[in-house]
Design a protein around this motif. Structure first.
Motif, short mmCIF file in Angstrom:
data_model
loop_
_atom_site.label_atom_id
_atom_site.label_comp_id
_atom_site.label_asym_id
_atom_site.label_seq_id
_atom_site.Cartn_x
_atom_site.Cartn_y
_atom_site.Cartn_z
N SER A 1 0.31 -3.23 3.11
CA SER A 1 -0.33 -3.22 1.64
C SER A 1 -0.22 -1.65 0.78
CB SER A 1 -1.92 -4.16 1.78
OG SER A 1 -2.93 -2.54 1.85
N LEU B 1 0.45 1.15 6.28
CA LEU B 1 0.08 1.32 7.53
C LEU B 1 -1.16 1.99 8.54
CD1 LEU B 1 2.42 -0.39 9.67
CD2 LEU B 1 2.29 1.58 10.06
N SER C 1 -12.26 7.64 -4.32
CA SER C 1 -12.39 7.01 -3.08
C SER C 1 -13.34 7.12 -2.28
CB SER C 1 -11.20 6.20 -3.23
OG SER C 1 -10.59 6.03 -3.69
#
Ligand code: ADP
Length: 472
Positions: A420, A433, A459
């Protein structure tokens, strides 16, 4: 009358007599039961084969019920009746024929035991095939030469969201997405009119909810006994939607991995080749070797992630747990990633008082390297990446925070899935990965991993490790 004429007549009479006797023996020799009964139901004649019936057939005996009743009925009505009757281990078809003028009934039995057995076998085979068709996991459909659906099994109902009763009698193209119909109908016509047999033909099928599945079909067309006129085509499908998606993902993944490996490899070979040039200074050579080390570490990191993922897929992910200090491992990872991102400040903010944890140190280091590396990759140069950890009841919560691009809420759920890559940065900076490997490794340690993020602000990736139980 002359003596010789008389002799001739006697001989002819003897012949007729013989013929009549032969004829009289005819019903007697019949291998099937033959009976004659009088109006009152008493048996006038019964051949030897009548012993196969399950009642006493001696002349003079009365027919048992229900035969008695039927004999009376046929005599009254003047028309014959056929019934099925059980004999001794055999089944008979019994025909009651009224001989009205003479006032008696002839009864002819024929043994239909074998016929019945064949019928029963056929019924069983048909039931078996019906069940096989109806409950098969694969979608199966039958259409006639007009391309109307004549059978539609449960798997097909699931595939399309339509019930058999709704589609029977309708044209097959109803099931095919509009923009694929012309192409698909050509293939379908090929089987029915052309008698083609599909081995692996791809035709998509549309669900009533609009979703489209890719199906691989094989088919067979049934013809009339002359083998000329097609009667029906039966086609069985295999849903390869997921398989195709996986293959596409694999292809993309191979492309990505090759690209990701090539970049550091180019740095390594370029740096080493230049470093071998005798004309350059020691200082320049040192810098080139540093570049080569950077490239080698990048390659090492990618390969380690690939290996971890493949170990997990193969069920071979085994941990080698030791009692370790989280701070030491975080420091080591920060140093390694720091070499890769010299323009970022990586601050490890973990108290030395934190209790030691029992984890696989190599794997914990991998989790840290992946998270710190991401934090640097997705935040501007010169910004700070912070690594912290604290105790929360019986677990340790570890975090890696950055002031980078952040991740939109709708992208956060899929982040920990293989390959993703989200947001505009993703295309250039990775193979998707790192996070899935972190998730597998954290979960192998019975921990959890999640993200808290605001686009444009940064984040925080957080994960937990359970602390050893006080008695264990
Ligand atoms: P990649 O090799 O692509 O970095 P990862 O599995 O490590 O693979 O990350 C998956 C995706 O999650 C990245 O492509 C990126 O879009 C997003 N991502 C991961 N970490 C961060 C972060 N710290 N800030 C913003 N986006 C991130």
């Amino acid at each position: 009358m002359a003596a010789n004429e008389k002799k001739q007549l006697i001989s002819e009479l003897a012949q007729v007599h013989q013929q009549l006797e032969d004829l009289a023996r005819f019903p007697q020799e019949n291998p099937n039961p033959v009976l004659r009964v009088a109006r009152d139901g008493s048996i006038l004649f019964a051949n030897t084969a009548c012993s196969k019936l399950n009642f006493n057939c001696q002349p003079g005996q009365l027919l048992p019920e229900p035969y008695l009743q039927i004999a009376a009925e046929v005599l009254d009505s003047g028309s014959s009746q056929i019934i099925e009757a059980e004999g001794k281990n055999r089944i008979f078809m019994v025909n009651f024929v009224p001989i009205t003028g003479a006032g008696y009934v002839n009864i002819y039995g024929s043994d239909i035991t074998e016929h019945k057995k064949t019928e029963e076998n056929l019924r069983q085979t048909r039931d078996y095939l019906d069940n096989l068709f109806t409950y098969a996991n694969a979608p199966i459909i039958v259409w006639n030469p007009e391309l109307e659906i004549t059978r539609f099994n449960h798997a097909f109902e699931r595939l399309t969201g339509r019930s058999a009763s709704e589609v029977l009698g309708k044209k097959v193209d109803l099931l095919i997405p509009a923009d694929e119909r012309v192409e698909a109908l050509k293939k379908i016509n090929g089987t029915t009119s052309g008698g083609e047999r599909w081995e692996v033909v791809e035709i998509p099928i549309q669900h009533v909810d609009g979703s489209i599945r890719t199906i691989l079909w094989n088919s067979a067309t049934l013809f009339d006994t002359d083998g000329k006129i097609p009667l029906a085509t039966i086609a069985q499908g295999q849903d390869i939607t997921e398989l195709k998606a996986i293959n596409k993902m694999k292809d993309e993944f191979i492309g990505l991995v090759s690209h990701e490996l090539r970049t550091p490899l180019t740095v390594v070979t370029g740096a080493i080749n230049t470093a071998m040039d005798k004309r350059i200074s020691e200082e320049e050579r040192y810098e080139l070797l540093e570049d080569a080390a950077w490239g080698a570490e990048s390659l090492d990191s990618i390969l380690n992630n690939l290996l971890e993922l493949s170990r997990h897929q193969a069920g071979r992910l085994t941990l080698d747990k030791k009692t370790v200090s989280i701070r030491e491992i975080a420091d080591k990872a920060a140093l390694i990633v720091g070499n890769q991102h010299p323009k970022h400040t990586i601050r490890v903010d973990i108290s030395g008082e934190l209790p030691p944890v029992i984890v696989d140190p190599v794997r914990l280091e991998r989790i840290f390297t992946n998270l710190i590396d991401n934090a640097c990759k997705y935040s501007p140069e010169g910004s700070e990446v912070r690594v912290f950890a604290q105790r929360d009841r019986n677990e340790i919560v570890v975090g890696v925070s950055d002031h980078g691009v952040g991740i939109a809420v709708e992208d956060q759920a899929g982040l920990f899935e293989p390959f993703s890559r989200v947001g505009p940065e993703a295309r250039t900076k990775g193979i998707g990965l790192g996070l899935v490997v972190c998730k597998r490794l954290v979960e192998a340690h019975d921990g959890r991993i999640w993200v808290e993020s605001k686009p444009g602000e940064g984040s925080i990736f957080l994960f937990t490790f359970p602390l050893p139980k006080p008695d264990g």
